[in-house]
Design an enzyme around this catalytic site. Sequence first.
Site, mmCIF file in Angstrom:
data_model
loop_
_atom_site.group_PDB
_atom_site.id
_atom_site.type_symbol
_atom_site.label_atom_id
_atom_site.label_comp_id
_atom_site.label_asym_id
_atom_site.label_seq_id
_atom_site.Cartn_x
_atom_site.Cartn_y
_atom_site.Cartn_z
ATOM 1 N N ILE A 185 -7.781 17.534 23.174
ATOM 2 C CA ILE A 185 -6.163 16.167 23.102
ATOM 3 C C ILE A 185 -6.522 15.619 22.287
ATOM 4 O O ILE A 185 -5.633 15.120 22.111
ATOM 5 C CB ILE A 185 -5.600 16.291 24.195
ATOM 6 C CG1 ILE A 185 -7.158 14.830 25.365
ATOM 7 C CG2 ILE A 185 -5.507 17.912 25.677
ATOM 8 C CD1 ILE A 185 -6.350 14.213 26.806
ATOM 9 N N ASP A 190 -7.010 22.302 25.526
ATOM 10 C CA ASP A 190 -8.229 21.667 24.101
ATOM 11 C C ASP A 190 -8.494 20.356 23.287
ATOM 12 O O ASP A 190 -6.915 20.623 22.963
ATOM 13 C CB ASP A 190 -7.825 23.281 23.220
ATOM 14 C CG ASP A 190 -9.229 22.873 22.111
ATOM 15 O OD1 ASP A 190 -10.525 22.945 22.737
ATOM 16 O OD2 ASP A 190 -8.510 23.101 20.815
ATOM 17 N N GLY A 250 -21.475 28.677 20.644
ATOM 18 C CA GLY A 250 -21.082 28.875 19.841
ATOM 19 C C GLY A 250 -21.192 28.050 18.031
ATOM 20 O O GLY A 250 -21.265 28.603 17.323
ATOM 21 N N GLU A 257 -9.969 19.099 27.766
ATOM 22 C CA GLU A 257 -10.804 18.242 26.728
ATOM 23 C C GLU A 257 -10.794 17.091 26.137
ATOM 24 O O GLU A 257 -9.656 17.197 25.299
ATOM 25 C CB GLU A 257 -11.385 19.744 25.653
ATOM 26 C CG GLU A 257 -12.102 19.201 25.119
ATOM 27 C CD GLU A 257 -13.048 20.513 23.429
ATOM 28 O OE1 GLU A 257 -13.470 20.234 23.486
ATOM 29 O OE2 GLU A 257 -11.881 20.920 23.381
ATOM 30 N N ASP A 316 -18.760 26.051 23.122
ATOM 31 C CA ASP A 316 -18.761 25.256 21.874
ATOM 32 C C ASP A 316 -20.426 24.954 21.799
ATOM 33 O O ASP A 316 -20.819 24.506 21.312
ATOM 34 C CB ASP A 316 -18.571 24.167 22.402
ATOM 35 C CG ASP A 316 -16.696 23.594 21.701
ATOM 36 O OD1 ASP A 316 -16.365 24.556 20.746
ATOM 37 O OD2 ASP A 316 -16.140 23.321 22.308
ATOM 38 N N GLN A 317 -20.585 24.586 22.708
ATOM 39 C CA GLN A 317 -22.168 24.313 22.974
ATOM 40 C C GLN A 317 -23.073 24.815 22.578
ATOM 41 O O GLN A 317 -24.570 25.024 22.038
ATOM 42 C CB GLN A 317 -22.783 23.926 23.890
ATOM 43 C CG GLN A 317 -21.732 22.614 24.597
ATOM 44 C CD GLN A 317 -22.130 21.137 23.448
ATOM 45 O OE1 GLN A 317 -22.799 20.959 23.023
ATOM 46 N NE2 GLN A 317 -20.541 20.558 23.635
#
Length: 572
Positions: free
Chosen positions: A267, A265, A395, A298, A392-393
């Site tokens: 970085i 996640d 939520g 990511e 992410d896109q």
Amino acid sequence: MPDPHNFPWEQPLGAHPIDADTTRFRVWALRPERVTLRVGDAEHELHDDGFGIFSADVAAAHGDDYCFVADGRELPDPSSRWQPDGIRGRSRVVDPATFEWSDAGWQAPALADMVIYELHVGTFTPEGTFDAVIEHLRGLRELGVNAIELMPVAEFPGRHGWGYDGVHLSAAQSSYGGPEGLQRLVDAAHGEGIAVLLDVVYNHVGASGGGALEALAPYFTEKYSTFWGSAINYDDADSDPVREWVLQSAMGWIRDFHIDGLRLDAIHAIFDSSPEHVVAALARRVHAVNPDAVVIAESGMNDPKVMRPAAQGGFGCDAAWADDFHHALRVLLTDDREGYYEEFGEVAQLAKAFHRPHVHDGTWSSFRRRRFGAPADDLAPEAFVVFDANHDQVGNRAFGDRLPVEVRPLAAFVSLLSPFTPMIFQGEEYGETAPFQFFSDHIDEDIATATREGRRREFAAFAQFGEEVPDPQDPATFRASKLTRKGEPEGIEDLYRRLLEVRRELPAGDADDISFDEQARTLRVRRGDSELVCNFGFEPLSARGELVVAAGDVRAESGTLVIGARSGALVR
């Protein structure tokens, strides 16, 4: 005097059974004046190994509860593998060897052949457990999925949450079924021919657990800060044991839980000026445990060094999420222009992304107000993970709404038939009607309040129109995000299945030709003897050839294929 060339923190941290009746405990406790081990009701002295490392071999076995006592205060093990009573309860000894694996001879699919499915254990089923996922594995395999990517499962506060505020990096979430439940899921997945990837968070620790860690040693640094909390200490004074804490965690998931790869996640929020960046060290150590394991970053940087080998000065990750591909696609489909979407909306950008997904490859970014990214032509297509949705896109939208129904077929068509590694977000394959909202179960009232108020501030504009964003702490928000297994449009699951069948027939490697018409909003991508014809416009588009698969409104008229608005066709 401690040997300065043989550092004690390089030995396994945490609790590790050395035979059926004895466990070796090791903890980094630089700050307390006195630290002991408590197993059950018995207290044990620890040997000072130097550099703040303390250890002891004690009569304890798999399933025994323990804690460390620092200046009279009970604290869980930072390297705990099981927190049956949550983040502040006692830790439990785990002996991975007690699990009877049935996956001998298992070989995960190569990255170039992977079709990844991102799922959240808590909302994927009504039960919300590792075991409950198992019955759905065969359906995923029959769809064409051969890898599932679990959103973070490291023990986090409460019973439900996205998992990005985990505290115990090596402990599988107790409300999901703990370490034994995770082992059962992985073993069952391998039996179905499905690899298991795990999302891990090494850029921060959930705020509810920082105090316990800080009571033991300097796990955090004031040199940097992250959006989510204190930065982990990767390069400040006393950082070596912190790095080892993280690296051993990553290796343990691969070695002891048979995880096939890690998704790292954010970085870009891992701050490290060491000669070997901790992400590079992680990739090296994971590949040493299993050369076939994949490390997916990511990065938020559009920097090809993330995936370049260490010999070329890179981090050695196998792949990275390709946000630019998503943004270019989504804006063409929806015309969303909020936030970082503001600089997308041209067909030319998606055409560029079909070559390599770094739309920003050193070009000007109006959102960042600076040049951003670098070219990545030297990297193979499979080094980019693309998607039309992810946690992410979906939520991080105010109401967790998914793509509009009418654009879902074209979105799947573009992402699944690209030359890159595709990823599906849970439920999109059948057009799930439930949202995926932001939810949490913080156990500290101040953190719960800050989370709730922060969400309200972020989406204050909606309140002006009488719409209140869902309260992340309300259990109803979590329940509303559970999959219903109902979806639209009709036939979308059959389309996903067919697209993944066709994908396996397309040649590997780069697209052979990419062309577009900005005014008509059309895109054509040739892959071998097949051509993707995509219509993002509102007027019909004509195409010739044999129809292989249609997404949306595609019909034959007088020997010509007519591709309707926001539709696509693969032709030969």
